[in-house]
Design an enzyme around this catalytic site. Sequence first.
Site, PDB file in Angstrom:
ATOM      1  N   GLY A 200       0.816  -1.203   0.000  1.00 25.74           N
ATOM      2  CA  GLY A 200       0.000   0.000   0.000  1.00 25.74           C
ATOM      3  C   GLY A 200       0.849   1.250   0.000  1.00 25.74           C
ATOM      4  N   PRO A 201       0.240   2.394  -0.269  1.00 29.32           N
ATOM      5  CG  PRO A 201      -1.168   3.912  -1.301  1.00 29.32           C
ATOM      6  CD  PRO A 201      -1.169   2.572  -0.639  1.00 29.32           C
ATOM      7  N   PRO A 202       2.538   4.848   1.201  1.00 32.03           N
ATOM      8  CG  PRO A 202       4.545   5.919   0.735  1.00 32.03           C
ATOM      9  CD  PRO A 202       3.271   5.480   0.093  1.00 32.03           C
ATOM     10  CG  HIS A 422      -2.906  31.413 -12.560  1.00 34.87           C
ATOM     11  ND1 HIS A 422      -2.186  31.072 -13.685  1.00 34.87           N
ATOM     12  CD2 HIS A 422      -2.984  30.263 -11.822  1.00 34.87           C
ATOM     13  CE1 HIS A 422      -1.855  29.801 -13.637  1.00 34.87           C
ATOM     14  NE2 HIS A 422      -2.320  29.290 -12.506  1.00 34.87           N
ATOM     15  CD  GLU A 423      -4.325  30.204  -8.016  1.00 32.50           C
ATOM     16  OE1 GLU A 423      -5.115  29.243  -7.997  1.00 32.50           O
ATOM     17  OE2 GLU A 423      -3.104  30.068  -8.227  1.00 32.50           O
ATOM     18  CG  HIS A 426      -6.835  27.136 -11.808  1.00 35.09           C
ATOM     19  ND1 HIS A 426      -6.581  26.224 -12.797  1.00 35.09           N
ATOM     20  CD2 HIS A 426      -5.648  27.730 -11.530  1.00 35.09           C
ATOM     21  CE1 HIS A 426      -5.299  26.256 -13.109  1.00 35.09           C
ATOM     22  NE2 HIS A 426      -4.700  27.172 -12.352  1.00 35.09           N
ATOM     23  CG  ASP A 498      -1.627  24.771 -13.159  1.00 33.02           C
ATOM     24  OD1 ASP A 498      -1.711  24.070 -12.131  1.00 33.02           O
ATOM     25  OD2 ASP A 498      -1.880  25.988 -13.179  1.00 33.02           O
TER      26      ASP A 498
END
Length: 670
Positions: A200-202, A422-423, A426, A498
């Site tokens: 599994g992932p850490p 910019h934000e 999004h 991005d």
Amino acid sequence: MKKWLNYLPTIFIITIVFSLFMYSTQGSVNHMNYTQFQQAAQDATFKNATIDIQDTVLKVEGTYTKDGKPTSFNVIIPNTEENLEWVSDQVREDGGTVTITDPDSGALWATILGQLLPLGLIAVFFYFMFAHMGGGGNNKAFEFAKSKARVETNVKTRFKDVAGCDEEKEEVKEIIDYLRSPQKFTDMGAHIPKGILMVGPPGTGKTLLAKAVAGEANVPFFSISGSDFVEMFVGTGASRVRDMFKTAAKNAPCIVFIDEIDAVGRQRGAGMGGGNDEREQTLNQLLVEMDGMTDNNGIVIVAATNRPDVLDPALMRSGRFDRRVTVNLPDVKGRKEILQVHARNKHLAPSISLEGLARRTPGFSGADLANVLNEGAILAVRNKEKVITQDDLDEAIDRVMMGPAKKSKKYTDKDKWLVSYHEAGHAVIGLKLDDADIVQKVTIIPRGDAGGYNLMMPKEEKYFNRKSELIAQITGLLGGRTAEELVFGEISAGAVNDIEKLTSIAKNMVRVYGMSSLGPIQYADPQGNVFLGRDYTKGSDYSAGVATEIDREVRSIIDDCHTMARKILTENRNLLDLIAHSLYEHETLTNEEITNLMNYGQLTDPNAPALPEPKKDEPQKTQLDLSKDEPDGQNKSSDSSEKPSLPDVPAPEMDRKSLDDAMNELSRRD
């Protein structure tokens, strides 16, 4: 023993001082030869003398007076009857006393011990000094090949301390039953798996789950890391493996936990320049020991790794690690249970909802969630609060995801407008595109390497993504760069992260997922790794012409998403301007405030019940009010209280009238 070792330096110093004193005392004695003694006997008066009769000589010690001054002396003369009578008569004539010692009285041994005692103490001192160099003797040669496994005989961890992995608990419950009562398995003719591999992932709780198994079964827990086996000396790792299994057999039933087993269990003979002989010998010994384990001998090997693809096939076959347990990232239900476990000793405000916090943290592991609550508690202490508030947890989530806020970093006015748009780009894509993630928070406060960020959450938990959802992700990632093109007519380097993400998604769509006109053909090996020797000398599986088509398809997907992003932002330019202005002024917007901007053109809901009047000494929160346009460029309320001005955006068609029209149009849509 340790208490006496603390006094050893003091004893050593006292011995040295005593030896020096004895040496200085002996230095005042007059050492004479036989001729000097005969001359002194003529002029001096003897007070006393001690004659030690040895085999060939007479050792004479005593005192005499010459010119009224007493002096100690010693002399060695031949052992004859004439010399013995002469010395005795000479001393008696002067009125002194003569003492003759017995050679067998043991004075020789006392002399020898007196001389050897300081040397012995010095030897003991240096022995302990060198023995305890290197951290208490852990580096001694005879202990170098011993196992470094740490043993816990009374494990306190239980299943109640492990949350968010109910299916994984069911997989290991048979191990607990076997360790408690192995006879019922033997009677049925069954044998328990020799080894369990947790994948599994850490941070998902693999080590914690293995420890909980030992705690529920009430057996010793041996824990060791895979890197503890491998050393630079040949044969050390294999010797430590043998010693670990030998020690475990003496303490059976028990659990042996090997963390990060990929450090020693990598494929043999792989990689550039051949394999690591010492590591491969260690792996061979581990394979042999697991084969040599008899069924139902009471030893269960549990290993954990987040890289199962690099393990040797011989380690994964049945009879060694028979069972694989995958510990995945928790879903929203599991995250809530994990938060409840870690919130036991936390003083949370009554208004905090752990379920809401769980919904805001998709993709977080158990370790991440524990870190969120811990960071929230630290922030509460820093702010001198009595309980952990929602603001503390919001900041803690941001710190875990992006790092601490860099509030001291100041933007120029032009850069601040750039980041705001910019934000906002999004955010608008997330609001207007159906398959895009929901915007939870937008901020232009720098964190980590980012000048600002959008916290966007999926509408529901997903185990796989559809093509339309991947297209929406690429379009959302292009929203910031496209907003810069649309408003400022140029682009900045702020979209580099991005671009990296959207390029990876587009390549996987074409090369791995088969989501293009090239059809369901995989043109990439997702498990290829140059350090395993899998594709170092291997060429691509497709021709140069196919590579050109792949590049064309990737570019086509990104261009289509870019066109879609530009269309959405152009159609919703008024909303883009409104969110950007709000970000410029307030720097951070929540999901509720963004929704209010889209629905009502302001940060607050006009239909919401009125809040109680604040106290006179309490500062009021400034709201964005675009209903009036004063000549001096500042908005003023009816009571003439000043509000912060909104600088003009350096972009075409950005005036107050357009913003008023935007709000009116949004109100008509509602």
